[in-house]
Design a protein around this motif. Structure first.
Motif, PDB file in Angstrom:
ATOM      1  N   PHE A 146       0.793  -1.230   0.000  1.00 35.55           N
ATOM      2  CA  PHE A 146       0.000   0.000   0.000  1.00 35.55           C
ATOM      3  C   PHE A 146       0.830   1.287   0.000  1.00 35.55           C
TER       4      PHE A 146
ATOM      5  N   LEU B  44       2.993   4.121  -1.867  1.00 34.05           N
ATOM      6  CA  LEU B  44       3.254   4.728  -3.169  1.00 34.05           C
ATOM      7  C   LEU B  44       4.172   5.921  -2.957  1.00 34.05           C
ATOM      8  N   ASN B  45       5.330   5.915  -3.595  1.00 33.64           N
ATOM      9  CA  ASN B  45       6.302   7.008  -3.451  1.00 33.64           C
ATOM     10  C   ASN B  45       6.639   7.271  -1.983  1.00 33.64           C
TER      11      ASN B  45
ATOM     12  N   TRP C 180       4.982   6.770   0.686  1.00 28.09           N
ATOM     13  CA  TRP C 180       3.884   7.308   1.479  1.00 28.09           C
ATOM     14  C   TRP C 180       2.722   6.318   1.426  1.00 28.09           C
TER      15      TRP C 180
ATOM     16  N   ASP D   1      -0.699   4.994   0.732  1.00 27.90           N
ATOM     17  CA  ASP D   1      -1.881   5.391  -0.021  1.00 27.90           C
ATOM     18  C   ASP D   1      -3.107   5.019   0.812  1.00 27.90           C
ATOM     19  N   ASP D   2      -3.909   6.010   1.135  1.00 27.29           N
ATOM     20  CA  ASP D   2      -5.060   5.795   2.017  1.00 27.29           C
ATOM     21  C   ASP D   2      -5.964   4.683   1.500  1.00 27.29           C
ATOM     22  N   ARG D   3      -6.350   4.777   0.243  1.00 27.41           N
ATOM     23  CA  ARG D   3      -7.279   3.820  -0.347  1.00 27.41           C
ATOM     24  C   ARG D   3      -6.701   2.413  -0.331  1.00 27.41           C
ATOM     25  N   LEU D   4      -5.448   2.278  -0.728  1.00 18.92           N
ATOM     26  CA  LEU D   4      -4.817   0.963  -0.755  1.00 18.92           C
ATOM     27  C   LEU D   4      -4.674   0.380   0.657  1.00 18.92           C
TER      28      LEU D   4
ATOM     29  N   THR E 161       5.787   9.525   7.871  1.00 19.73           N
ATOM     30  CA  THR E 161       5.129   8.404   7.206  1.00 19.73           C
ATOM     31  C   THR E 161       4.593   7.428   8.248  1.00 19.73           C
TER      32      THR E 161
END
Length: 177
Positions: free
Chosen positions: A77, A79-80, A82, A84-87, A123
């Protein structure tokens, strides 16, 4: 969520003792226990639980005791660099919901400690916040583990981590920074 506790530990042996107790208590209550930890801690915990006859050789097949690698789970989960809330909500939500059919779920996690140790403090805090958001959607108890040494020079970091939790346990960390 029943609770979102943080546990600060002095050394790995002390951690394994306490996480083994956390796991044993959950299994005795009929809860599903999910451990998301480093390879070393998962291995040490498994040895301890087997020695205490909490789990047997068939433990990996036991639907009420699931172990996941902290770094691998993070990669599902992030991305870059950080979360991702949804994932996060989807991935961790599915793991919890697929385990919840067996009863209440308790989780011991080190993903935040992995991020903190890498110097990714913001993070790690965001991930703590996402756990709290997920708790509004699903019921589970969560225990996060951090090495106390990570906070010996950072009073503000310690306070920020503690503020994300409903309970703080472990060694008293000196606030000298």
């Amino acid at each position: 969520m029943i609770s979102h506790a943080v546990y600060f530990y002095e050394d790995d042996a002390f951690l394994i003792d306490n996480v083994a107790h956390f796991v044993k208590t959950g299994l005795e209550k009929g809860e599903t226990v999910i451990v998301v930890a480093t390879e070393e801690h998962r291995s040490d915990l498994k040895a301890r639980l087997m020695a205490d006859s909490v789990i047997g050789l068939a433990a990996p097949a036991d639907a009420r005791y699931l172990t996941l690698d902290a770094a691998s789970t993070l990669s599902l989960f992030m991305l870059n660099d950080w979360p991702d809330d949804r994932l996060f909500l989807k991935v961790m939500g599915q793991i919890i919901s697929s385990s919840a059919h067996e009863g209440p779920v308790r989780i011991y996690g080190e993903m935040v400690a992995v991020l903190w140790a890498q110097g990714k403090h913001k993070t790690a805090i965001r991930l703590e916040e996402l756990w709290n958001e997920l708790a509004k959607q699903q019921e589970f108890s969560l225990l996060c583990g951090y090495p106390a040494s990570e906070f010996e020079q950072s009073a503000s970091g310690l306070e920020t981590v503690c503020a994300c939790h409903t309970q703080v346990t472990g060694r008293r960390v000196s606030k000298t920074g």
